[in-house]
Design an enzyme around this catalytic site. Sequence first.
Site, short mmCIF file in Angstrom:
data_model
loop_
_atom_site.label_atom_id
_atom_site.label_comp_id
_atom_site.label_asym_id
_atom_site.label_seq_id
_atom_site.Cartn_x
_atom_site.Cartn_y
_atom_site.Cartn_z
N LYS A 13 34.81 -6.03 -58.22
CA LYS A 13 34.12 -5.97 -59.52
C LYS A 13 34.66 -4.84 -60.39
O LYS A 13 34.71 -4.99 -61.60
CB LYS A 13 32.61 -5.88 -59.35
N ARG A 88 21.70 -0.45 -58.68
CA ARG A 88 21.96 -0.79 -57.28
C ARG A 88 20.68 -0.87 -56.47
O ARG A 88 20.75 -1.14 -55.27
CB ARG A 88 22.84 0.29 -56.67
N ARG A 127 42.43 -0.24 -49.20
CA ARG A 127 42.44 0.33 -50.55
C ARG A 127 43.01 1.75 -50.57
O ARG A 127 42.70 2.56 -49.69
CB ARG A 127 40.98 0.39 -51.01
N ARG A 160 39.93 6.79 -50.01
CA ARG A 160 38.61 7.39 -50.27
C ARG A 160 37.92 7.64 -48.93
O ARG A 160 38.01 6.81 -48.02
CB ARG A 160 37.77 6.42 -51.09
N ARG A 171 28.17 0.85 -45.76
CA ARG A 171 28.01 0.53 -47.20
C ARG A 171 27.63 -0.92 -47.41
O ARG A 171 26.85 -1.25 -48.30
CB ARG A 171 29.30 0.88 -47.96
P1 AMP Z 1 31.36 2.68 -55.88
O1 AMP Z 1 32.60 3.30 -56.38
O2 AMP Z 1 30.63 1.88 -56.92
O3 AMP Z 1 31.55 1.91 -54.60
O4 AMP Z 1 30.35 3.89 -55.52
C1 AMP Z 1 30.70 4.87 -54.55
C2 AMP Z 1 29.46 5.61 -54.09
O5 AMP Z 1 28.84 6.26 -55.21
C3 AMP Z 1 28.36 4.73 -53.50
O6 AMP Z 1 28.57 4.44 -52.13
C4 AMP Z 1 27.15 5.62 -53.72
O7 AMP Z 1 27.10 6.68 -52.80
C5 AMP Z 1 27.42 6.23 -55.09
N1 AMP Z 1 26.88 5.38 -56.19
C6 AMP Z 1 27.57 4.72 -57.14
N2 AMP Z 1 26.75 4.05 -57.96
C7 AMP Z 1 25.49 4.31 -57.51
C8 AMP Z 1 24.20 3.90 -57.91
N3 AMP Z 1 23.99 3.07 -58.96
N4 AMP Z 1 23.13 4.36 -57.20
C9 AMP Z 1 23.29 5.19 -56.17
N5 AMP Z 1 24.47 5.59 -55.71
C10 AMP Z 1 25.58 5.17 -56.38
#
Ligand code: AMP
Length: 216
Positions: A13, A88, A127, A160, A171
């Site tokens: 996404k 989320r 990744r 990462r 996750r």
């Molecule tokens: P992402 O890059 O979207 O996979 O986000 C990486 C990490 O950031 C997630 O595993 C969460 O720890 C944190 N994170 C990102 N967006 C949110 C959100 N809307 N609510 C809570 N934690 C978030």
Amino acid sequence: MRLIFIGPPGVGKGTQAKMLTEKHRLPHIATGDILRNAVRQQTPIGLQAKAHMDRGDLVPDKIVVDIVEERLRDADCRDGFALDGFPRTIEQANALEQVLKRMAIGVDHVVCFTTPRQVLIDRISGRRACGSCGSNYHVVNLPPKREGFCDRCGSALIQRKDDTAATVADRLDVYDRQTAPLVRYYRERSLLREIDADGDPREIFRKLEETVWRRS
Ligand code: AMP
């Protein structure tokens, strides 16, 4: 156009949101990117968020909602935006509804990307990202020209911390438990548009544009 992108980690996404927002000149608001930046710069928010992120857990709702509200009030979001990775949780979705109500605006579409779990695991564990300019790669699907180094700026590629196999499983569980309920939430509001994201990214992008623009 005001859009929300939801979907499990690794579904692509972020890539799709980036392509769409660059082409149609919309601000791309990716909470994961904002939080990773805060961690890198060791801001107070970054220091609070780091431990949660390293474990693959969600950062507390209040922190993320405040970040998003502040960003949505920036002038460049007046005519539209794409939220990527937010909301989320149902609590975040309710908070967003309140924020948008106060701003007297609504969302046009909530795009939900889906793909089988094993595809997600393969995608995430391969990744890599440039530690310097943030460009994204994949060891199999999108390898750099020189292994381990960024095509764009030549810096070393890194994985990462939360993309390792053990954290990926956590996750995905967090997604099933906390984020998947949003599918129903937005379906009930007639905003949900589901897209099968297992395939060629260009074909998925074509479906995305068709879905979002045809229905507007
Ligand atoms: P992402 O890059 O979207 O996979 O986000 C990486 C990490 O950031 C997630 O595993 C969460 O720890 C944190 N994170 C990102 N967006 C949110 C959100 N809307 N609510 C809570 N934690 C978030």
